[in-house]
Design a protein around this motif. Sequence first.
Motif, PDB file in Angstrom:
ATOM      1  N   HIS A  61      -4.361   5.309  -3.861  1.00  0.00           N
ATOM      2  CA  HIS A  61      -5.302   5.685  -4.918  1.00  0.00           C
ATOM      3  C   HIS A  61      -5.829   4.466  -5.675  1.00  0.00           C
ATOM      4  N   ASP A  62      -4.918   3.592  -6.119  1.00  0.00           N
ATOM      5  CA  ASP A  62      -5.332   2.454  -6.937  1.00  0.00           C
ATOM      6  C   ASP A  62      -6.194   1.484  -6.155  1.00  0.00           C
ATOM      7  N   ARG A  63      -5.853   1.257  -4.866  1.00  0.00           N
ATOM      8  CA  ARG A  63      -6.632   0.291  -4.072  1.00  0.00           C
ATOM      9  C   ARG A  63      -8.032   0.828  -3.803  1.00  0.00           C
ATOM     10  N   LEU A  64      -8.155   2.142  -3.512  1.00  0.00           N
ATOM     11  CA  LEU A  64      -9.484   2.683  -3.268  1.00  0.00           C
ATOM     12  C   LEU A  64     -10.311   2.672  -4.556  1.00  0.00           C
ATOM     13  N   VAL A  65      -9.671   2.943  -5.703  1.00  0.00           N
ATOM     14  CA  VAL A  65     -10.385   2.839  -6.976  1.00  0.00           C
ATOM     15  C   VAL A  65     -10.869   1.406  -7.190  1.00  0.00           C
ATOM     16  N   GLN A  66     -10.031   0.410  -6.792  1.00  0.00           N
ATOM     17  CA  GLN A  66     -10.427  -0.997  -6.911  1.00  0.00           C
ATOM     18  C   GLN A  66     -11.674  -1.280  -6.081  1.00  0.00           C
ATOM     19  N   VAL A  67     -11.720  -0.720  -4.832  1.00  0.00           N
ATOM     20  CA  VAL A  67     -12.892  -0.920  -3.975  1.00  0.00           C
ATOM     21  C   VAL A  67     -14.130  -0.313  -4.615  1.00  0.00           C
ATOM     22  N   LEU A  68     -14.023   0.947  -5.069  1.00  0.00           N
ATOM     23  CA  LEU A  68     -15.188   1.608  -5.668  1.00  0.00           C
ATOM     24  C   LEU A  68     -15.616   0.905  -6.951  1.00  0.00           C
ATOM     25  N   PHE A  79       0.857  -1.184   0.000  1.00  0.00           N
ATOM     26  CA  PHE A  79       0.000   0.000   0.000  1.00  0.00           C
ATOM     27  C   PHE A  79       0.894   1.234   0.000  1.00  0.00           C
ATOM     28  N   GLU A  80       0.579   2.188  -0.856  1.00  0.00           N
ATOM     29  CA  GLU A  80       1.291   3.467  -0.890  1.00  0.00           C
ATOM     30  C   GLU A  80       0.281   4.557  -0.533  1.00  0.00           C
ATOM     31  N   ARG A  81       0.112   4.795   0.763  1.00  0.00           N
ATOM     32  CA  ARG A  81      -0.905   5.738   1.240  1.00  0.00           C
ATOM     33  C   ARG A  81      -0.296   7.117   1.437  1.00  0.00           C
ATOM     34  N   HIS A  82      -1.014   8.113   1.008  1.00  0.00           N
ATOM     35  CA  HIS A  82      -0.670   9.494   1.316  1.00  0.00           C
ATOM     36  C   HIS A  82      -1.943  10.324   1.212  1.00  0.00           C
ATOM     37  N   ALA A  83      -1.934  11.469   1.896  1.00  0.00           N
ATOM     38  CA  ALA A  83      -3.127  12.315   1.948  1.00  0.00           C
ATOM     39  C   ALA A  83      -3.425  12.882   0.569  1.00  0.00           C
ATOM     40  N   GLN A  84      -4.679  12.722   0.130  1.00  0.00           N
ATOM     41  CA  GLN A  84      -5.077  13.233  -1.177  1.00  0.00           C
ATOM     42  C   GLN A  84      -6.584  13.427  -1.176  1.00  0.00           C
ATOM     43  N   PRO A  85      -7.100  14.320  -2.009  1.00  0.00           N
ATOM     44  CA  PRO A  85      -8.550  14.558  -2.048  1.00  0.00           C
ATOM     45  C   PRO A  85      -9.297  13.339  -2.577  1.00  0.00           C
ATOM     46  N   LEU A  86     -10.522  13.144  -2.070  1.00  0.00           N
ATOM     47  CA  LEU A  86     -11.303  11.960  -2.419  1.00  0.00           C
ATOM     48  C   LEU A  86     -12.181  12.174  -3.663  1.00  0.00           C
ATOM     49  N   LEU A  87     -12.511  13.435  -3.965  1.00  0.00           N
ATOM     50  CA  LEU A  87     -13.405  13.667  -5.102  1.00  0.00           C
ATOM     51  C   LEU A  87     -12.784  13.200  -6.422  1.00  0.00           C
ATOM     52  N   PRO A  88     -11.479  13.476  -6.710  1.00  0.00           N
ATOM     53  CA  PRO A  88     -10.898  12.948  -7.964  1.00  0.00           C
ATOM     54  C   PRO A  88     -10.883  11.430  -8.020  1.00  0.00           C
TER      55      PRO A  88
END
Length: 772
Positions: free
Chosen positions: A660-667, A614-623
């Motif tokens: 980013h990629d993992r959250l996109v995978q979940v959505l 996992f490569e986590r860092h703070a980023q906006p969720l809307l994009p």
Amino acid sequence: MDRSSTSQPAATGATARKPARRGLGTWLALAFSLLSIFLTVLMVEVVDVAATRQIEASIGQGLRELAVQAADKLERGMYTRYREVRLLAQRRDLAPASNDLAERRAVLDSIKQSYEYYDWIGMAGLDGRVQVAAGGLLEGADVSQRPWFGNALKGIHVGDVHEAVLLAKLLPRQEGEPRRFVDVAFPYKDAQGKTIGVLGAHLSWQWARSIERSVIAPLATRGKVDALIIGNNGTVLLGPSGLQGKKLDLPSLRAAERQDAGYLVERWPDGTSYLVGFSRGRGFDAYPGLGWTVLVRQAELDAYAPARELRRRALISGLALAALFSIAGVVLARYITRPLGRLVSEAERIRGGENVPLVSGRGSYVEVETLSATLNALLSDLRQRRHELKGVNATLEARVEERTREMERALVAVRASEQRIGAIVEAAQDAFVGVDMRGLVTDWNSAAERMFGWKRSEVLGWPMPELIVPERFRPSTYKAIEMVRATGYSPLLERRVERLVIDRQGVEFPIEMTAGLASGGEGSFFAVFLHDISERRKVEQLKSEFVATVSHELRTPLTSIRASLSMLADGIAGDLPPDVAGLVMIAHDSCERLVRLVNDVLDIQKIEAGSMQFERHAQPLLPVAEHALAGMQGYAGQMGVVLQLECDPAARDLSAAIDHDRLVQVLTNLLSNAIKFSPRGGRVTLALCLHAGRARLSVRDQGSGIPPAFQPRVFQRFAQADGADTRQKGGTGLGLSISKSLVEEHGGQISFETAPGAGTTFHVDLPLAPAP
């Protein structure tokens, strides 16, 4: 006859040795006496406080008035001297051109004899040489460096108190002290008004003592009162010999700077508290003043002597009254307690066995009569109860014997139950270990002997962590035991958990443990059941390796097959016959499903092994939401479903620490399921909002909802609702399980809301992070 006469003296002696007990009359008399003494002391203290305050105010005002009078006399006296010297400087018979030196000296001698408080009067020229002086003192001496000479020419005509300098050797000491002067000097002029010199006078400081005596003398009979004159810099100019010339820093001096006069109580450098009146001089008429402060003090011990005498007299009078009231209290107490004494005598007769009623007697008051009637009623009731007790006692022994037999039978049953429990524990396949609240082993069955290699007799009383817990885990084990001892709770109790333990040879192996807190005859203890899961771990490892191998082996040919079928479907080999094109499309879709299945299995394997990166860092969720929605537009178009994005205005800037990629995978998984189960023409919504202090991403569909029987298994692996619609839609059953694991890896939670026929909404809640 002989026995009764023999026992009588013994009984009498025993009675004589019995200590006397105080009666109500004694306590009432003592209460009256103590109350009288208390009121006397209280009255004396009140009188003492009031008298002390009144005396302090009276004497303080008196000392203040003395200080005001002394300061006023000083200022008026200095004004008189100031005016005298100014007039002398204006006399024509002292001008140098009017008379010779002898005549001028004679005039000055006459003036000095008339005003004996001047120690020296002289006239000096502008060069600073003394031209003429009374008695011829210092004639011809150079006084140009003396402050009075220079200040007079500058318009300053009065100087503060100082010791003699040039005259110290010419004039004798006064009362054993060095001479001290106050300088007064004015310029003198010729007939044309031109300054030609300075006339100076040294005013003896002894005149101030005469002012002190005239003010303080009337109070000499009332106690020792001291007067002090303090200079502007805090130096004692006049006062007791021990303070003469010393510099003081007192609250009274600071108060005199704020107000002209007053009084206060303060502690002086000698350690004594004084009542001090103060007044600060402000000059008089043309005399500007030197900022002198007059202090008049009297020791508190002397000032409050009248209050102490008044307190002594009040105390003597009060004690006399207290004694009088105590005597009256004794008489009154005896009168009050006489009826009660008669009741006590009657009660003693009843206790001795006589059957007589309680009679209050003549002269009793209402309370005693009521008490007598009440006690007679109680005696009657007591006699009746005693008769009833005799009947009860007759059956009590039989009941006690019956209860004893019941307890014996219960004890036999308890022992049999203990034996059954012991046999069950001993015959159990799992190891059982009993541990007390100190961590010491209290029980150890045969399965535990086989599992760990220790005999029961070898481990009883030994610390359990030292026997079976690896060394690196022992501190946390002791901490958990201490937590249970302190709070009676631990998250490990009544749960099945997996742990590593060691046997007698120190070899580690995994076990499944269940621990509970039980109560025994000697307090609470831990009942721990342990099951060896070494074989199960090996099987799971083999299964994981098999799944990983098969998945990797399947991915390579499947990728080639999918690429080939995709090219055929795109017409790279030319136009295919319709029936062949249909078969190719079916094969392509099946291959896609197989690739997704392999990818999902590999993701599950990575999650279980903890190797997913996992490569986590703070980023906006809307994009991220827009990216996931754009990626699913093609699939939604094929299924005839409309996708839309909803975002609250307050949630547009929400950020979270995510991959980013993992959250996109979940959505993508959630959107794919929502599209799959929505009717053609339906709508799937992806929403972003703030909920309970967290960022919430919600996927809402318009499908038929999740069946109630399937809802508890929604996030399980390979779980699919049992229905024709589900089988028609297909799927691996791993998407939601993977999504749940990925969300939890981000520190979030995934949940859902559903209703039959109303659709389903999946929520992903993530902790907020500052915007990048």
